[in-house]
Scaffold this motif. Structure first.
Motif, short mmCIF file in Angstrom:
data_model
loop_
_atom_site.label_atom_id
_atom_site.label_comp_id
_atom_site.label_asym_id
_atom_site.label_seq_id
_atom_site.Cartn_x
_atom_site.Cartn_y
_atom_site.Cartn_z
N LEU A 167 35.40 9.09 11.01
CA LEU A 167 36.16 7.84 10.70
C LEU A 167 36.55 7.23 11.94
N LEU A 168 37.03 7.81 13.07
CA LEU A 168 37.27 7.15 14.25
C LEU A 168 35.79 6.67 15.05
N ALA A 169 34.91 7.66 14.98
CA ALA A 169 33.74 7.35 15.62
C ALA A 169 33.07 6.21 14.86
N ALA A 170 33.07 6.16 13.83
CA ALA A 170 32.54 4.88 12.77
C ALA A 170 33.00 3.66 13.19
N THR A 171 34.42 3.62 13.41
CA THR A 171 35.22 2.35 13.85
C THR A 171 35.05 1.99 14.97
N VAL A 172 34.82 2.85 16.12
CA VAL A 172 34.57 2.63 17.61
C VAL A 172 33.25 2.17 17.61
N ALA A 173 32.19 2.95 17.28
CA ALA A 173 30.83 2.51 17.39
C ALA A 173 30.33 1.33 16.69
N GLY A 174 31.09 0.95 15.45
CA GLY A 174 30.76 -0.36 14.83
C GLY A 174 31.46 -1.59 15.26
N GLY A 175 32.59 -1.23 16.13
CA GLY A 175 33.39 -2.38 16.52
C GLY A 175 34.18 -2.98 15.38
N TYR A 176 34.55 -2.08 14.12
CA TYR A 176 35.41 -2.47 13.05
C TYR A 176 36.71 -2.48 13.30
N ASP A 177 37.20 -3.51 12.41
CA ASP A 177 38.75 -3.48 12.39
C ASP A 177 39.37 -2.44 11.46
N VAL A 178 38.64 -2.10 10.56
CA VAL A 178 38.98 -0.95 9.66
C VAL A 178 37.59 -0.29 9.13
N VAL A 179 37.65 0.99 8.99
CA VAL A 179 36.65 1.52 8.19
C VAL A 179 37.37 2.51 7.08
N TYR A 180 36.83 2.41 5.88
CA TYR A 180 37.41 2.95 4.78
C TYR A 180 36.32 4.42 4.41
N ALA A 181 37.12 5.17 3.99
CA ALA A 181 36.41 6.46 3.50
C ALA A 181 36.00 6.24 2.10
N ALA A 182 34.63 6.50 1.66
CA ALA A 182 34.01 6.27 0.57
C ALA A 182 33.79 7.86 -0.06
N PHE A 183 34.58 8.38 -1.13
CA PHE A 183 34.42 9.50 -1.61
C PHE A 183 32.86 9.95 -2.21
N ARG A 184 32.50 10.90 -1.95
CA ARG A 184 30.88 11.34 -2.49
C ARG A 184 31.14 11.59 -4.03
N GLU A 185 32.40 12.29 -4.25
CA GLU A 185 32.76 12.93 -5.50
C GLU A 185 34.37 12.95 -5.63
N LYS A 186 35.13 12.00 -6.28
CA LYS A 186 36.37 12.00 -6.32
C LYS A 186 36.87 13.04 -7.38
N ARG A 187 37.91 13.46 -6.66
CA ARG A 187 38.84 14.83 -7.24
C ARG A 187 39.99 14.32 -7.98
N HIS A 188 40.24 13.28 -8.18
CA HIS A 188 41.45 12.42 -8.50
C HIS A 188 41.34 12.97 -10.13
N GLY A 189 42.74 12.81 -10.91
CA GLY A 189 42.62 13.24 -12.42
C GLY A 189 42.11 11.93 -13.09
#
Length: 327
Positions: A111-133
């Motif tokens: 997450l940190l590397a993607a934010t720094v490399a892309g110069g983003y203000d925020v990078v969200y995690a997108a889950f490949r498969e959600k494990r919530h109820g």
């Protein structure tokens, strides 16, 4: 000789709620993983009812200068606890994550590397498969649709609680002092420079989700009322439509009279009056609510969070409590 730029410092903010079984291992794992030398952690105890306070206090003592512990005076909710942590964070970048290992600690580096490399203000995690109820997944789906329509969220973006924010964005978000923050709403109204990376999502290692149906509904209402006036505008439009429908019915009734259709005495006047004035009332309530809603957003000074104790961090020796009732 070319000098290499120093690696950015990172603060990890973890809202803690009934996490005595996981928060110790999570903290140790985060501090042991790269970029560990530049990483510090802010733990925010949001009114836990188990031994989370004792565990967090021990972590603060074991890792002086690297673990800051905030104990809130009561349970304020996840987003309020995150805001408390963001106000305390001092890193160039800040990662927000859960306390139950559903967000793998090893994904923080990505997450940190993607934010720094892309110069983003925020990078969200997108889950490949959600494990919530199932309830949580339904709530997330509803929240996603509403955020897209009301907050201008890009349709492809998933608003995960696991995200990395730049220092610029943290400074902007923490300027908000309202009592009912919605962190993603604050982010979306601040910036469009947003990235997303796929990460793993795991099962909870202990405990149950703190999100009940009531808490999910309260979060939705926060997004509706505090970060969009679209519902009030919808009320005004609805009132105008109903008033228009009343006028159409008035014309229809006049035509029935002209063509000799028998109707009960007084019926026409009654229903036309009710429909028209009900529509006008909704219209006026919507217009008044527009102003009241805007005023409420600016003038409501109820506390966003109240810090009972602060341990560790750069401002005071580890183990020494600080009190900030006005926070």
């Amino acid at each position: 000789m070319q000098q290499t730029s120093p690696s950015p410092s990172l603060t990890v903010v973890v809202p803690v709620y009934n996490a005595e079984a996981t928060i110790g291992r999570l903290t140790q794992t985060l501090l042991a993983a790269p970029p560990a030398p530049e990483t510090d952690i802010v733990l925010v105890n949001d009114g836990s009812r188990d031994r989370s306070h004792d565990v967090c206090l021990e972590l603060c003592r074991r890792f002086p200068g690297r673990v800051t512990y905030l104990r809130l005076a009561r349970n304020f909710g996840e987003h309020n606890a995150v805001m408390a942590g963001l106000n305390q964070a001092r890193g160039d970048y800040v990662v927000v994550m859960d306390d139950d290992f559903q967000n793998p600690p090893e994904e923080v580096t990505g997450l940190l590397a993607a934010t720094v490399a892309g110069g983003y203000d925020v990078v969200y995690a997108a889950f490949r498969e959600k494990r919530h109820g199932r309830l949580r997944n339904w709530g997330s789906l509803f929240n996603d649709k509403v955020a897209t329509s009301l907050l201008g969220k890009p349709p492809h973006l998933y608003l995960s609680s696991f995200k990395c924010l730049s220092r610029f964005l943290v400074d902007q978000v923490t300027r908000y002092a309202g009592p009912a923050p919605y962190v993603d709403g604050l982010i979306l109204r601040t910036t469009s420079n947003i990235g997303q990376v796929e990460v793993e999502h795991r099962d909870r290692e202990a405990g149950q989700s703190g999100y009940t149906l009531f808490k999910l509904m309260r979060l939705w209402l926060t997004m509706f009322v505090n970060f969009s006036i679209a519902p009030l505008r919808f009320s005004a439009v609805l009132g105008l439509c109903i008033a228009g429908f009343g006028l159409v019915m008035a014309v229809w009734s006049l035509l029935e009279k002209l063509f000799g259709v028998e109707l009960p005495t007084g019926w026409t006047t009654l229903y036309i009056t009710i429909i028209i004035f009900s529509g006008i009332q909704l219209l006026m309530l919507g217009l008044v609510g527009e102003y009241v809603g805007r005023t409420l957003l600016e003038c409501n000074r109820a506390p966003q969070f109240v810090v009972r104790e602060i341990h560790g961090g750069p401002a005071r020796p580890c183990g020494e409590a600080g009190h900030d009732p006005e926070a």
